[in-house]
Design a protein around this motif. Structure first.
Motif, PDB file in Angstrom:
ATOM      1  N   LYS A1222      52.668  60.754  28.026  1.00 32.68           N
ATOM      2  CA  LYS A1222      52.850  60.381  29.423  1.00 32.68           C
ATOM      3  C   LYS A1222      51.523  60.466  30.167  1.00 32.68           C
ATOM      4  O   LYS A1222      51.194  59.583  30.979  1.00 32.68           O
ATOM      5  CB  LYS A1222      53.885  61.307  30.060  1.00 32.68           C
ATOM      6  N   ARG A1223      50.760  61.532  29.896  1.00 26.24           N
ATOM      7  CA  ARG A1223      49.440  61.632  30.507  1.00 26.24           C
ATOM      8  C   ARG A1223      48.517  60.500  30.011  1.00 26.24           C
ATOM      9  O   ARG A1223      47.715  59.956  30.772  1.00 26.24           O
ATOM     10  CB  ARG A1223      48.834  63.012  30.193  1.00 26.24           C
ATOM     11  N   LEU A1224      48.674  60.157  28.721  1.00 36.19           N
ATOM     12  CA  LEU A1224      47.878  59.050  28.176  1.00 36.19           C
ATOM     13  C   LEU A1224      48.273  57.728  28.834  1.00 36.19           C
ATOM     14  O   LEU A1224      47.421  56.846  29.069  1.00 36.19           O
ATOM     15  CB  LEU A1224      48.059  58.971  26.653  1.00 36.19           C
ATOM     16  N   PHE A1225      49.551  57.577  29.154  1.00 34.15           N
ATOM     17  CA  PHE A1225      50.010  56.371  29.849  1.00 34.15           C
ATOM     18  C   PHE A1225      49.357  56.250  31.223  1.00 34.15           C
ATOM     19  O   PHE A1225      48.903  55.163  31.627  1.00 34.15           O
ATOM     20  CB  PHE A1225      51.531  56.397  29.972  1.00 34.15           C
ATOM     21  N   GLU A1226      49.325  57.360  31.928  1.00 34.93           N
ATOM     22  CA  GLU A1226      48.652  57.349  33.229  1.00 34.93           C
ATOM     23  C   GLU A1226      47.171  57.034  33.068  1.00 34.93           C
ATOM     24  O   GLU A1226      46.578  56.320  33.890  1.00 34.93           O
ATOM     25  CB  GLU A1226      48.843  58.701  33.911  1.00 34.93           C
ATOM     26  N   ARG A1227      46.611  57.573  32.000  1.00 36.46           N
ATOM     27  CA  ARG A1227      45.205  57.277  31.709  1.00 36.46           C
ATOM     28  C   ARG A1227      45.017  55.784  31.414  1.00 36.46           C
ATOM     29  O   ARG A1227      44.027  55.173  31.827  1.00 36.46           O
ATOM     30  CB  ARG A1227      44.768  58.114  30.507  1.00 36.46           C
ATOM     31  N   ARG A1228      45.988  55.199  30.719  1.00 34.56           N
ATOM     32  CA  ARG A1228      45.920  53.763  30.400  1.00 34.56           C
ATOM     33  C   ARG A1228      46.004  52.902  31.658  1.00 34.56           C
ATOM     34  O   ARG A1228      45.268  51.933  31.830  1.00 34.56           O
ATOM     35  CB  ARG A1228      47.081  53.409  29.454  1.00 34.56           C
ATOM     36  N   VAL A1229      46.894  53.285  32.574  1.00 33.49           N
ATOM     37  CA  VAL A1229      47.016  52.548  33.830  1.00 33.49           C
ATOM     38  C   VAL A1229      45.717  52.627  34.617  1.00 33.49           C
ATOM     39  O   VAL A1229      45.225  51.625  35.165  1.00 33.49           O
ATOM     40  CB  VAL A1229      48.204  53.079  34.651  1.00 33.49           C
ATOM     41  N   LYS A1230      45.148  53.830  34.647  1.00 36.77           N
ATOM     42  CA  LYS A1230      43.902  53.990  35.396  1.00 36.77           C
ATOM     43  C   LYS A1230      42.761  53.234  34.724  1.00 36.77           C
ATOM     44  O   LYS A1230      41.918  52.624  35.408  1.00 36.77           O
ATOM     45  CB  LYS A1230      43.565  55.479  35.480  1.00 36.77           C
ATOM     46  N   ALA A1231      42.748  53.217  33.392  1.00 36.32           N
ATOM     47  CA  ALA A1231      41.710  52.470  32.672  1.00 36.32           C
ATOM     48  C   ALA A1231      41.839  50.975  32.940  1.00 36.32           C
ATOM     49  O   ALA A1231      40.842  50.270  33.142  1.00 36.32           O
ATOM     50  CB  ALA A1231      41.801  52.756  31.173  1.00 36.32           C
ATOM     51  N   GLU A1232      43.076  50.497  32.935  1.00 34.79           N
ATOM     52  CA  GLU A1232      43.278  49.072  33.221  1.00 34.79           C
ATOM     53  C   GLU A1232      42.868  48.744  34.653  1.00 34.79           C
ATOM     54  O   GLU A1232      42.296  47.674  34.916  1.00 34.79           O
ATOM     55  CB  GLU A1232      44.745  48.717  32.992  1.00 34.79           C
ATOM     56  N   MET A1233      43.133  49.674  35.571  1.00 32.18           N
ATOM     57  CA  MET A1233      42.711  49.462  36.946  1.00 32.18           C
ATOM     58  C   MET A1233      41.195  49.385  37.035  1.00 32.18           C
ATOM     59  O   MET A1233      40.632  48.515  37.718  1.00 32.18           O
ATOM     60  CB  MET A1233      43.237  50.600  37.821  1.00 32.18           C
ATOM     61  N   VAL A1234      40.506  50.287  36.334  1.00 35.93           N
ATOM     62  CA  VAL A1234      39.048  50.286  36.351  1.00 35.93           C
ATOM     63  C   VAL A1234      38.505  49.007  35.727  1.00 35.93           C
ATOM     64  O   VAL A1234      37.553  48.389  36.232  1.00 35.93           O
ATOM     65  CB  VAL A1234      38.521  51.533  35.624  1.00 35.93           C
ATOM     66  N   ILE A1235      39.129  48.573  34.638  1.00 35.00           N
ATOM     67  CA  ILE A1235      38.683  47.333  33.989  1.00 35.00           C
ATOM     68  C   ILE A1235      38.876  46.151  34.923  1.00 35.00           C
ATOM     69  O   ILE A1235      38.012  45.259  35.030  1.00 35.00           O
ATOM     70  CB  ILE A1235      39.452  47.137  32.671  1.00 35.00           C
ATOM     71  N   ASN A1236      40.005  46.124  35.635  1.00 31.82           N
ATOM     72  CA  ASN A1236      40.247  45.037  36.593  1.00 31.82           C
ATOM     73  C   ASN A1236      39.212  45.080  37.722  1.00 31.82           C
ATOM     74  O   ASN A1236      38.762  44.042  38.217  1.00 31.82           O
ATOM     75  CB  ASN A1236      41.649  45.132  37.170  1.00 31.82           C
ATOM     76  N   GLN A1237      38.829  46.287  38.129  1.00 30.30           N
ATOM     77  CA  GLN A1237      37.807  46.399  39.158  1.00 30.30           C
ATOM     78  C   GLN A1237      36.474  45.836  38.671  1.00 30.30           C
ATOM     79  O   GLN A1237      35.795  45.103  39.394  1.00 30.30           O
ATOM     80  CB  GLN A1237      37.651  47.867  39.578  1.00 30.30           C
ATOM     81  N   GLU A1238      36.119  46.174  37.448  1.00 30.83           N
ATOM     82  CA  GLU A1238      34.859  45.662  36.908  1.00 30.83           C
ATOM     83  C   GLU A1238      34.927  44.147  36.699  1.00 30.83           C
ATOM     84  O   GLU A1238      33.960  43.432  36.967  1.00 30.83           O
ATOM     85  CB  GLU A1238      34.530  46.357  35.583  1.00 30.83           C
ATOM     86  N   GLU A1239      36.063  43.666  36.232  1.00 29.61           N
ATOM     87  CA  GLU A1239      36.214  42.208  36.053  1.00 29.61           C
ATOM     88  C   GLU A1239      36.189  41.492  37.391  1.00 29.61           C
ATOM     89  O   GLU A1239      35.679  40.356  37.489  1.00 29.61           O
ATOM     90  CB  GLU A1239      37.511  41.910  35.308  1.00 29.61           C
ATOM     91  N   LEU A1240      36.726  42.110  38.427  1.00 26.32           N
ATOM     92  CA  LEU A1240      36.650  41.502  39.749  1.00 26.32           C
ATOM     93  C   LEU A1240      35.201  41.406  40.217  1.00 26.32           C
ATOM     94  O   LEU A1240      34.792  40.392  40.801  1.00 26.32           O
ATOM     95  CB  LEU A1240      37.478  42.331  40.744  1.00 26.32           C
ATOM     96  N   LYS A1241      34.437  42.427  39.925  1.00 26.65           N
ATOM     97  CA  LYS A1241      33.016  42.368  40.257  1.00 26.65           C
ATOM     98  C   LYS A1241      32.315  41.260  39.481  1.00 26.65           C
ATOM     99  O   LYS A1241      31.493  40.517  40.027  1.00 26.65           O
ATOM    100  CB  LYS A1241      32.367  43.722  39.968  1.00 26.65           C
ATOM    101  N   ILE A1242      32.678  41.134  38.199  1.00 27.27           N
ATOM    102  CA  ILE A1242      32.083  40.060  37.380  1.00 27.27           C
ATOM    103  C   ILE A1242      32.454  38.692  37.942  1.00 27.27           C
ATOM    104  O   ILE A1242      31.617  37.785  38.036  1.00 27.27           O
ATOM    105  CB  ILE A1242      32.529  40.218  35.915  1.00 27.27           C
ATOM    106  N   ASN A1243      33.718  38.544  38.322  1.00 26.68           N
ATOM    107  CA  ASN A1243      34.159  37.249  38.866  1.00 26.68           C
ATOM    108  C   ASN A1243      33.442  36.925  40.165  1.00 26.68           C
ATOM    109  O   ASN A1243      33.074  35.775  40.424  1.00 26.68           O
ATOM    110  CB  ASN A1243      35.671  37.254  39.078  1.00 26.68           C
ATOM    111  N   ASN A1244      33.255  37.935  41.000  1.00 23.96           N
ATOM    112  CA  ASN A1244      32.530  37.686  42.243  1.00 23.96           C
ATOM    113  C   ASN A1244      31.090  37.272  41.974  1.00 23.96           C
ATOM    114  O   ASN A1244      30.547  36.371  42.629  1.00 23.96           O
ATOM    115  CB  ASN A1244      32.550  38.941  43.113  1.00 23.96           C
ATOM    116  N   ILE A1245      30.463  37.924  40.987  1.00 21.50           N
ATOM    117  CA  ILE A1245      29.081  37.557  40.655  1.00 21.50           C
ATOM    118  C   ILE A1245      29.027  36.152  40.062  1.00 21.50           C
ATOM    119  O   ILE A1245      28.143  35.355  40.389  1.00 21.50           O
ATOM    120  CB  ILE A1245      28.479  38.597  39.692  1.00 21.50           C
ATOM    121  N   ILE A1246      29.995  35.848  39.181  1.00 22.08           N
ATOM    122  CA  ILE A1246      30.036  34.499  38.589  1.00 22.08           C
ATOM    123  C   ILE A1246      30.247  33.448  39.672  1.00 22.08           C
ATOM    124  O   ILE A1246      29.638  32.367  39.651  1.00 22.08           O
ATOM    125  CB  ILE A1246      31.140  34.426  37.521  1.00 22.08           C
TER     126      ILE A1246
END
Length: 1577
Positions: A1222-1246
């Motif tokens: 369950k803690r790993l699941f929360e970690r997965r959600v947070k990791a996906e959120m961080v990845i989406n944040q970084e991808e959003l930054k990439i999209n803005n730069i692109i």
């Protein structure tokens, strides 16, 4: 040759002397011979033109045909270089212009009626001219060419010079016309566009100016298109940067960006078909959609004309789609595909439609005569009509076109008066040889292929595609009649030919059958039979001389597989019609070989044509692949099989393409035609050409066929594709040559005339009887319509091919002969069928294994084999399809597997909890490529270098002066330390400014550039690479945690399995009904299971081959024998163990629960019968049972405790794992959120990079467009300078001419100073006098008919006016006008001076007009220069604005900021988006400022509370003071009331002092009612 001795004997003596001396004297014998064109018949495929008011012309093939409308006489003009291309005429000058269609075509100018060439115009066109057009009032000719130049050129055809030209790539023009009122204007239209071209002139320089017309949409509405080049209505986006035009978004930087339109923004427009000019220089345009447009050529305003009232169209008729327009007064005439000519009466913007004329087919062209008295109407088939206004019979058919292309021609014997033509549609025409007038026509209503006229009778044979041969009676050329038809076979007829004497008719079909038919109509065209040859017969040649009793036939057909040609030679006896049919053909109609004497020959190369010579057994062949004509000599000896012929003589044909060879009627000339369109006549002996005539061209695919008359005086040549028939005659022919052919034709004509006369009598009688029968049939059809339909049905039923009829007759005869044998065979077949039926019944009763298939009973072995082969083919086909399908699916599987599985360094898998519905997925990851790693290392090294450089810069300080105080050094060091600390802080940005929570996953963000510093393209690309590396590391870190959890679950499942073994034993011992919970991995947790197919997943049983079954059976039997032996050995030990110790060697503790103490045997008796020992044994038994039960209970409780302990242990361990997951699941959600944040930054730069590219594209386009406009500006400036220089020079000449004119005027009296003064005055008055130029008055009716009226004059007319003026001066120079008393010499001098003065005035007038034109030209160039200058300024402004936008975009960055979840600043998005004066500051500054504000606020609140308490005390004291004052006033009032109260004496006496109040109020009395009253003082 032995097979035809009669022919050799007859012809050898006649031509021996000629053949001996022919090779040596052939050239001298035929020298000077030549052919000329007698007439040409062709129907117009292009538009017909008027040359003058009484003559029309049109091109046909290599010729231009002129027709006089009054006399109907034709004149022919031949193009020497092949087929005529496009043509145009000029009525005032009476000239014709046409082009040829060779490489680099030429335009020829011919005058009419002399037909002499005036000029030859050579341009730079490579392929072809598509349009030509003369200006009405000038020596100007416009030409247009399509591919590849798309060039419009303006010619001065008198000077053979191009005045100007303009290329307009991609515009395929369909119509081009000059403005009849102004030669300076032209209109070019196509099916999708229209443009108005203006010709501007400056002295001798000409210039084109193009203006395109904006057409309405298909629904006749107008679309306001925005300016796509410099749009002014683009929306402004304050968030995502500037909005650019679509061309910049598409990345276009060249000329295509100027006209770029997205697909969705392209709307269908009206499609113009034709246009015409009006006297007001407007245009009427007809469209495919049925709309009529009016265009103002000055403003290019388009007006859609509306119907004044609805015009009723016929049922099912489409809208009026004009194919051609022609202007008339107050409207236009239009024709459409419906064959109706409509009259449009136009008034303002509305029109009325009336039907003018109706025709059967579409009318493609209309044109008025120059006087507008006649209207020429041309149909799509080529027919031409003349409509004369005001005539009694207004409509006259000038040309009646044939229905289809001419397929064949043939002379009517003897070929001196008439000939027949055949079209592909089955139309047979009788044409006069003298003037090419059509005498009569007959329609066969079927597709025809071949035609031949009989030499022996006035009949003709026509072959059709259906396999019919129709025989026509042409005794009366004005009314031909079909007298017989023969349905030979279902194969199309390809060749129809008669022999020279008209005995036989040979018909060749595509199947290769040659039918021999009696040519005489008196014999009802009896069919003798047929002979079989090869398919695709190319030619049938015959030789039938008068002295011979056989007709020789030669058939040519190809052998494509061998690359050779085959020749079949056979003879037909002249007495064949008198022979009994059974003697010359078999029962199936096939001619017997012993009668025809057939011989086969082959040549080693392919021939396209071959004929049989009259002498020497020679064959002449035209080679198809090499340019040679060969002669072959047939051997004298007889042979069997195929004989290969070698060329005897070989001559170059000097003609290219496959051709055909013919033989003249006297057999001494060879005539060859080919695809080159040249007719060559050769001497038979030397095969040398003595006459060449080019009647057609290779552009029309050459000559299709030719015919020479019997006397050799007339030759008909028919083109293949140009639909032109040319009649040639001898221009020069030697006397010897003429006598040769005359001597041969005279006896043949005399011989044929006898047969023709006898056959003509028969035809005349049969014609009369046929007419009577037709009259009777017509009368009977009026009464009995039903009977006629039955007769037609019977006729249709009987119409079967002759060859099939003979086949059926032969079959019937064979059936009649072999009927007994046939009955016997049928009886045997019936008996055999009964036996097979019995066998099939027995087969149905047997077992399935012994049962046979129904096909096994088929006695037809061939049919059975065929069915078997079909089954095998079908199985092979299905197997191949299945294999291909499986291969495709396997290939697709491998692609998917390679992309989604094999290429993944980390396979995607899931992990589920044991008890709660939580699923955690890992991140599937591909291995990074070597290029990506190198690029990443390069960027990281670059960023590290930049950071080190930044640190070194901060450490380096400038060298201070020696006088600096140590304190300042100390302060500077502290500042440097603070700067270093600040630098260190900036390298590790906080999360809210970093834009993501990647640091929570251990990502190194020290190399990232701050979002506030991303300006250059390289920095943005490097930032993208680093962000991708961060995403990769986050996924990798999480996957490591996922892998650890996955291994933990594997361990937990293994532990549970171990404990479940003991739990299962305990449950078994306790005999509980509980199930053991066994956790397993699901498919999502082990995805590799999807790549492995288990046996239980296959629903079909595996196929095992018989040999495999036998092997398996053998292995199983061996294994069973071994197992039985082992069982037999171990069985003895097991039985002994069971007997002695109950089957076990040691009693286990678990067996207590199953242990049973046996009862003593006496317990079966009653208790009273027991003995003492038995009672003791019973007590011992009870004691043992009790002890055993106690042991059982004790052991059961221990097992239950152990079971519960194990279950609790499993539950606890799995629950701990679930908590961890369950803690790993929360970690997965947070990791996906961080990845989406970084991808959003990439999209803005692109997006910023993309927008930067769009800005660069727009800037590059503007620079290119600016260069283009600057080049145009240079050209316009040069044009202005040149025009101004020319104008100055011309103005000087004009001024000089004006000065000379004034000098002539002023020096007049000086010139005549020697005469008397009054005579000088008289002469001066005469000097000023000018003659009146009498204009040619046109007729009033012509002026009223011509809508354009009097048109402006041209240069030619100006010259004519000058000549007319000089001619008028002759009247003034007459001696009769001389004043009295004047010397004649003085008068002559005066006349010459006056003439010089008049000429000078005329020159001044012309120069002034030219000067005005040049001034206008200069003004137009200056206007163009101003327009270009305005465009350049516009581009400059746009560039400056774009650069500002680019700089603003580079500074105005998009920054991603993290906000706390749930922190809402505004309830909605209603806030200002304009942040032009806003700045972005650090959060710490805001927080410090907020803390200070908060502290000051608290102080303010405390002081406010203190002030509040003080004010509160003041208010309380004031209130108490007021209260006391009010009480004091109240007491005073009461005291005054008491004092004023009246109190009697009695009352005073009665009152007593109140003891209760006396102590307090001594002045108070107590009243009787209990009230108190104060005492009076």
């Amino acid at each position: 040759m032995s097979q035809d001795p009669e022919r050799d004997d007859v012809t050898a003596s006649a031509t021996a002397s000629a053949s001996a001396s022919a090779p040596a004297s052939a050239s001298a014998h035929y020298s000077g011979s030549s052919l000329s064109v007698r007439w040409v018949q062709g129907f117009p495929s292009q538009n017909v033109h008027f040359v003058n008011d009484q003559t029309i012309c049109y091109p046909s093939g290599n010729f231009v045909i002129f027709i006089n409308l009054e006399t109907k006489k034709k004149t022919v003009l031949q193009c020497i270089n092949g087929i005529v291309g496009v043509m145009a005429t000029n009525v005032p000058s009476e000239v014709v212009a046409f082009s040829d269609r060779r490489f680099k075509p030429v335009i020829y100018i011919y005058s009419f009626p002399s037909l002499t060439r005036k000029n030859k115009l050579k341009g730079d066109i490579l392929l072809d001219y598509t349009l030509l057009c003369f200006s009405y009032c000038g020596t100007y000719l416009a030409s247009y060419s399509s591919l590849p130049e798309f060039e419009l050129a303006l010619w001065n055809w008198e000077a053979s010079a191009i005045l100007c030209k303009k290329s307009n790539p991609g515009m395929d023009v369909s119509q081009m016309s000059f403005n009849p009122m102004n030669w300076h204007q032209m209109c070019l239209s196509s099916s999708s566009a229209m443009s108005v071209w203006t010709i501007e002139r400056s002295n001798q320089e000409h210039h084109f100016r193009i203006r395109s017309v904006k057409l309405p949409l298909e629904d006749a509405t107008f679309l306001n298109e925005p300016d796509m080049l410099f749009p002014t209505t683009l929306p402004k986006d304050l968030i995502y940067g500037p909005v650019l035009p679509l061309s910049a978004i598409a990345g276009l930087v060249g000329e295509e960006a100027e006209t770029f339109r997205p697909k969705d923004d392209i709307y269908p427009l009206l499609h113009p078909t034709m246009h015409c000019w009006t006297p007001s220089s407007d245009l009427y345009v007809g469209c495919e959609e049925g709309h009529l447009l009016m265009i103002n050529t000055e403003t290019l305003k388009v007006t859609v004309l509306q119907k004044a009232e609805e015009f009723p169209l016929p049922d099912g008729a489409p809208l009026i789609n004009p194919l051609t327009l022609v202007y008339q007064k107050d409207g236009i005439l239009a024709s459409g595909i419906d064959g109706v000519i409509y009259s449009f009466i136009i008034k303002d913007s509305k029109y009325q439609v009336k039907t003018f004329l109706e025709f059967d087919g579409p009318v493609t062209h209309l044109v008025f005569s120059p006087s507008y008295k006649m209207l020429l109407i041309q149909t799509d088939k080529g027919s031409v009509y003349i409509y004369t206004f005001g005539a009694e019979m207004p409509l006259d058919k000038l040309l009646d076109a044939c229905d289809g292309k001419v397929q064949a021609v043939s002379f009517i014997t003897p070929g001196t008066k008439y000939f027949l033509t055949l079209t592909s549609s089955g139309e047979v025409s009788t044409v006069s040889l003298e003037d090419c007038n059509c005498t009569s026509r007959i329609f066969l209503k079927t597709q025809a292929t071949a035609l031949a006229c009989s030499p022996s009778s006035p009949t003709a044979a026509v072959g059709t595609v259906d396999g019919y041969v129709y025989f026509l009676n042409i005794l009366d050329v004005e009314s031909p009649q079909m007298i017989h038809q023969a349905f030979l076979s279902q194969s199309p007829v390809k060749i129809v030919t008669y022999d020279q004497r008209g005995i036989f008719l040979l018909v060749g079909t595509e199947e290769g059958n040659i039918f021999v038919i009696d040519a005489r109509p008196s014999k009802s065209f009896q069919i003798f039979g047929f002979t079989e040859t090869g398919k695709d017969i190319l030619q049938i040649s015959t030789v039938s001389v008068m002295e011979s009793d056989v007709v020789e036939v030669l058939v040519l057909y190809p052998l494509p597989d061998m690359g050779r040609s085959r020749l079949e030679y056979f003879t037909l006896p002249v007495m064949l019609p008198e022979v009994v049919p059974e003697n010359f053909s078999d029962e199936r109609g096939r001619l017997k070989d012993d009668l025809t004497h057939k011989y086969l020959y082959e040549v080693e190369h392919t021939l396209s044509s071959a004929v049989l010579g009259f002498t020497g057994s020679k064959i002449f062949g035209f080679c198809s692949q090499v340019p040679y004509i060969c002669s072959y000599v047939m051997p004298v000896k007889e042979h069997t099989g195929v004989l290969v012929l070698k060329p005897h003589q070989k001559v170059q044909s000097k003609q290219y393409g496959s051709g055909t060879i013919y033989l003249s009627s006297h057999g001494l000339w060879l005539m060859t035609i080919a695809k080159c369109g040249i007719l060559c006549i050769r001497d038979m002996f030397s095969m040398e050409t003595f006459v060449r005539c080019r009647s057609h061209s290779h552009q029309g695919r050459g000559i299709q066929n030719m015919k020479m008359s019997l006397d050799g005086q007339h030759i008909l040549v028919n083109g293949k594709d140009d639909n032109t028939l040319v009649c040639l005659k001898w221009k020069r022919l030697g006397a010897n040559i003429a006598s040769e052919i005359f001597e041969h034709s005279r006896p043949l004509v005399l011989h044929l005339s006898q047969t023709v006369e006898s056959e003509s009598v028969y035809l005349a009688l049969s014609r009369e009887s046929t007419n009577e029968q037709q009259e009777e049939t017509t009368e009977s059809q009026k009464h009995l319509n039903s009977d006629s339909s039955e007769e037609e049905a019977v006729i249709d039923h009987k119409m079967i091919p002759w060859i099939q009829q003979k086949m059926e007759e032969a079959i019937k005869k064979e059936v009649r002969i072999f009927s007994p044998r046939r009955k016997e065979i049928k009886r045997g077949i019936k008996e055999l069928a009964q036996v097979i039926a019995m066998m099939m019944e027995e087969n149905e009763k047997v077992d399935i294994i012994a049962k046979l298939d129904e096909q096994e009973f088929c006695l037809d072995a061939d049919e059975l084999e065929r069915l078997h082969d079909e089954c095998e083919e079908e199985v092979a086909k299905i197997r191949k399809d299945v294999e291909m399908h499986n291969l495709a699916q396997s290939y697709l599987t491998e692609l998917i597997k390679e992309e989604c599985w094999n290429s993944m360094a980390v396979k995607g898998r899931a992990l589920k909890c044991f008890h709660i519905p939580y699923v955690v997925d890992n991140f599937p990851m591909k291995e990074r490529t070597e290029e990506e790693l190198q690029e990443l290392s390069k960027v990281m090294q670059q960023k590290k270098t930049e950071i080190e450089c930044l640190k070194l810069r901060k450490e380096i300080v400038e060298v201070q002066a020696t006088t600096t105080i140590a304190k300042k050094h100390h302060e500077e060091e502290e500042e440097e330390e603070e700067d270093e600390e600040r630098t260190i802080k900036t390298t590790s940005l906080p999360n809210y400014l970093l834009g993501s929570l990647s640091t929570d996953f251990g990502a190194d963000t020290s190399l990232l550039t701050s979002q506030l510093d991303l300006h250059s393209r390289e920095e943005k690309i490097n930032q993208i690479i680093l962000l991708k590396d961060i995403i990769y590391n986050i996924k990798r870190n999480f996957n490591s945690e996922f892998d650890a959890a996955y291994k933990q679950k594997e361990i937990e499942i293994a532990r549970v399995k171990e404990k479940n073994v003991r739990i299962a034993e305990i449950i078994s011992d306790l005999e509980l009904e509980e199930t053991v919970w066994q956790p397993v991995f699901e498919d999502s947790e082990k995805p590799e299971r999807a790549l492995v197919v288990e046996d239980d997943e296959i629903s079909f049983k595996k196929y095992i081959a018989p040999w495999q079954r036998a092997k398996i059976k053998e292995v199983v039997s061996t294994y069973e024998m071994e197992r039985l032996q082992q069982a037999r050995i171990s069985d003895e030990r097991q039985r002994g163990l069971m007997d002695m110790m109950g089957g076990v060697l040691e009693v286990k503790k678990e067996d207590i629960l199953r242990m049973v103490i046996p009862q003593p045997p006496f317990m079966a008796k009653a208790d009273a019968l027991w003995s003492e020992d038995e009672r003791k044994q019973f007590k011992e038994y009870e004691k043992k049972v009790k002890e055993l039960n106690e042991e059982r209970d004790k052991y059961r409780k221990s097992l239950e405790a152990e079971l519960k302990k194990l279950q609790n242990s499993i539950q606890e361990s799995t629950q701990n794992f679930d908590d961890h997951l369950k803690r790993l699941f929360e970690r997965r959600v947070k990791a996906e959120m961080v990845i989406n944040q970084e991808e959003l930054k990439i999209n803005n730069i692109i997006f910023s990079l993309l927008l930067d590219e769009e800005l660069s594209s727009r800037e590059q386009f503007l620079n290119n467009y600016l260069l283009k406009k600057q080049e145009e500006k240079t050209k316009t400036a040069e044009a202005i300078q040149k025009a101004r220089e020319d104008l100055d020079v011309f103005k000087e000449h004009h001024d000089m001419l004006v000065a000379e004119d004034k000098i002539l005027d002023r020096s007049f009296k000086k010139e005549f100073s020697d005469i008397l003064g009054h005579q000088v005055d008289v002469l001066y008055k005469l000097f000023k006098r000018r003659p009146r130029v009498h204009k040619q008055k046109t007729q009033a009716d012509v002026t009223s008919l011509v809508p354009y009226g009097e048109r402006p004059g041209s240069a030619k007319l100006n010259k004519e006016n000058l000549a007319q003026l000089m001619k008028s001066m002759d009247e003034l120079d007459n001696i009769n006008n001389m004043p009295e008393g004047l010397d004649p010499s003085v008068w002559e001098h005066f006349c010459s001076t006056r003439r010089a003065k008049v000429e000078n005035e005329y020159k001044v007038k012309q120069k002034a007009a030219c000067l005005l034109e040049m001034t206008t030209f200069l003004r137009k160039r200056m206007e163009e220069d101003d327009v270009v200058h305005h465009e350049i300024e516009k581009v400059f402004h746009e560039l400056i604005r774009l650069q500002d936008e680019k700089v603003r975009f580079q500074v105005n960055l998009t920054v991603q900021i993290l906000l706390k979840q749930g922190q809402v600043e505004l309830e909605n998005f209603q806030l200002m988006l304009e942040y032009s004066d806003a700045i972005l500051i650090n959060k710490n500054i805001i927080e410090d400022l907020n803390s200070v504000i908060r502290t000051q606020g608290q102080k303010k609140v405390a002081s406010m509370m203190e002030s509040k308490e003080v004010h509160k005390g003041i208010y309380q004291i004031e209130w108490e003071h007021k209260k006391m004052e009010m009480e004091m006033e109240d007491l005073n009032q009461r005291a005054w009331d008491i004092e004023m109260l009246f109190f009697s004496r009695d009352r005073q006496k009665a009152s007593l002092p109140c003891p209760s109040l006396c102590s307090f109020f001594p002045t108070t009395y107590c009243l009787p009612d209990g009230k108190h009253m104060p005492r009076q003082m």
